[in-house]
Design an enzyme around this catalytic site. Structure first.
Site, PDB file in Angstrom:
ATOM      1  N   TYR A  53      -4.422   0.706  -4.533  1.00  0.00           N
ATOM      2  CA  TYR A  53      -4.591   0.044  -6.289  1.00  0.00           C
ATOM      3  C   TYR A  53      -5.358   0.352  -7.172  1.00  0.00           C
ATOM      4  O   TYR A  53      -6.305   0.765  -8.005  1.00  0.00           O
ATOM      5  CB  TYR A  53      -4.903  -1.477  -6.485  1.00  0.00           C
ATOM      6  N   HIS A 119      -3.604  -1.684   5.780  1.00  0.00           N
ATOM      7  CA  HIS A 119      -2.532  -1.799   4.733  1.00  0.00           C
ATOM      8  C   HIS A 119      -1.363  -1.947   5.211  1.00  0.00           C
ATOM      9  O   HIS A 119      -0.348  -2.230   4.965  1.00  0.00           O
ATOM     10  CB  HIS A 119      -2.640  -0.923   3.393  1.00  0.00           C
ATOM     11  N   SER A 198       3.900 -11.241  -2.563  1.00  0.00           N
ATOM     12  CA  SER A 198       4.524 -11.554  -3.649  1.00  0.00           C
ATOM     13  C   SER A 198       6.129 -12.464  -3.603  1.00  0.00           C
ATOM     14  O   SER A 198       7.329 -12.404  -2.615  1.00  0.00           O
ATOM     15  CB  SER A 198       5.883  -9.853  -3.645  1.00  0.00           C
ATOM     16  N   PRO A 199       5.857 -13.647  -3.579  1.00  0.00           N
ATOM     17  CA  PRO A 199       6.166 -15.577  -2.699  1.00  0.00           C
ATOM     18  C   PRO A 199       6.938 -15.613  -3.645  1.00  0.00           C
ATOM     19  O   PRO A 199       7.743 -16.357  -3.682  1.00  0.00           O
ATOM     20  CB  PRO A 199       4.394 -15.808  -2.782  1.00  0.00           C
ATOM     21  N   GLY A 201       8.620 -13.225  -4.450  1.00  0.00           N
ATOM     22  CA  GLY A 201       9.765 -11.632  -5.487  1.00  0.00           C
ATOM     23  C   GLY A 201       9.789 -10.825  -6.748  1.00  0.00           C
ATOM     24  O   GLY A 201      10.065  -9.796  -7.192  1.00  0.00           O
TER      25      GLY A 201
END
Length: 321
Positions: A53, A119, A198-199, A201
């Site tokens: 990141y 990852h 990403s719960p 979306g």
């Protein structure tokens, strides 16, 4: 109130820090640090980052935010090697494992990483080699627990046979449910916790977006099939149904979507990402929302997994190996 990822105890919800440094438009470091501090104060203990990141700068930011505190469980990831020219390679060779962890320890300003993930699973290195090298880091005290991200069921079994895997981090939300058929049952059989990223979306399930015009030009969502053209239009129609359902219950669409993930099990710890305190507090409140069987059915009817249009990424070849 805590949840178990294997033998690791954490709060019921974590914080994903990726968007503070890249991918979702500009960020503000001081505001991001304030979000991390507020998360810890609210009982969010699992703080998630990765060396890719930025690259690297998100680990540095997280390290500065956590300096002087001890009320956290720190997770980072390695395995996506980003070159200066913008290229990416998925690596898991032993030499890379060892160089990657040294870089992360230095940037994070810690002696030990609580949870260290691979990852993505490389195609050219046996998982036994990668996890074997990671297990050496546990023996040396540089890492406490091991995790995999976006791994398939067979890979989980092979990795776990080398060294206990504490957590699997994969995308899991109302509109990303492909891990439910085989991967989640395998994780549970092996005693591996699940960490959904990403719960929400990638933010769309919050209902805050009306069209592609709402994304900034450097927002990586615009390169993903689900966020383009007719796919996005179809997906937003489902989000409208979710918003109506949430309004009837006096909560936001995002809270309803996140509460649905929280109800997947006591071994599930979602890590919604945000760089705003307002949205952090909304997310944390969702962890205590109680949903009945009828509520869950209504939510799933509003956003049927089979109706979601478009793949998660332009290239899915490295997912679920």
């Amino acid at each position: 109130m805590s949840r178990s990822l294997g033998s690791l105890e954490v709060g019921p919800q974590g914080l994903g820090c990726m968007g503070m440094s890249e991918f979702y438009g500009a960020g503000d470091e001081q505001e991001s640090i304030a979000v991390i501090h507020r998360a810890l104060d609210l009982g969010v203990t699992l703080i998630d980052t990765a060396d890719m990141y930025g690259p690297h700068v998100n680990e540095e930011l997280v390290g500065r935010a956590l300096a002087g505190r001890s009320d956290y469980v720190l997770a980072t990831k390695f395995g996506i090697d980003r070159s200066p020219d913008g290229g990416r390679a998925i690596r898991g060779d032993r030499a890379y494992v060892r160089s990657a962890v040294e870089g992360s320890l230095k940037r994070l300003g810690v002696d030990t990483i609580d949870l260290y993930y691979l990852h993505r699973v490389p195609a050219d290195t046996p998982i036994e080699e990668t996890v074997g090298a990671m297990s050496e880091l546990v023996t040396e005290g540089k890492v406490r627990h091991l995790g995999l991200s976006e791994a398939g069921a067979d890979t989980l079994r092979r990795a776990h046979a080398v060294h206990p895997i504490t957590a699997l981090q994969s995308e899991w939300s109302l509109w990303s449910r492909d891990i439910e058929a085989e991967i989640v049952p395998t994780a549970r059989e092996l005693g591996i916790g699940v960490v959904p990223y990403s719960p929400l979306g990638r933010g769309v399930l919050t209902g805050r977006f009306a069209s592609s015009a709402d994304f900034s030009e450097n927002d990586f969502r615009t390169t993903n099939p689900r966020f383009s053209g007719a796919n996005l239009d179809a997906n937003l129609r489902m989000v409208a149904e979710l918003k109506a359902l949430a309004a009837d219950r006096g909560v936001t669409a995002g809270q309803l979507a996140l509460a649905w993930v929280q109800h997947r099990g006591q071994d599930v710890v979602p890590i919604p990402g945000t760089k705003r305190i307002k949205y952090l507090e909304e997310n944390v409140a969702a962890a205590s929302l109680e949903l009945s069987a009828d509520d869950l059915a209504a939510i799933e009817a509003a956003v049927p997994a089979s109706a979601v249009a478009g793949d998660r990424y332009p290239d899915m070849s490295s997912i679920g190996r």
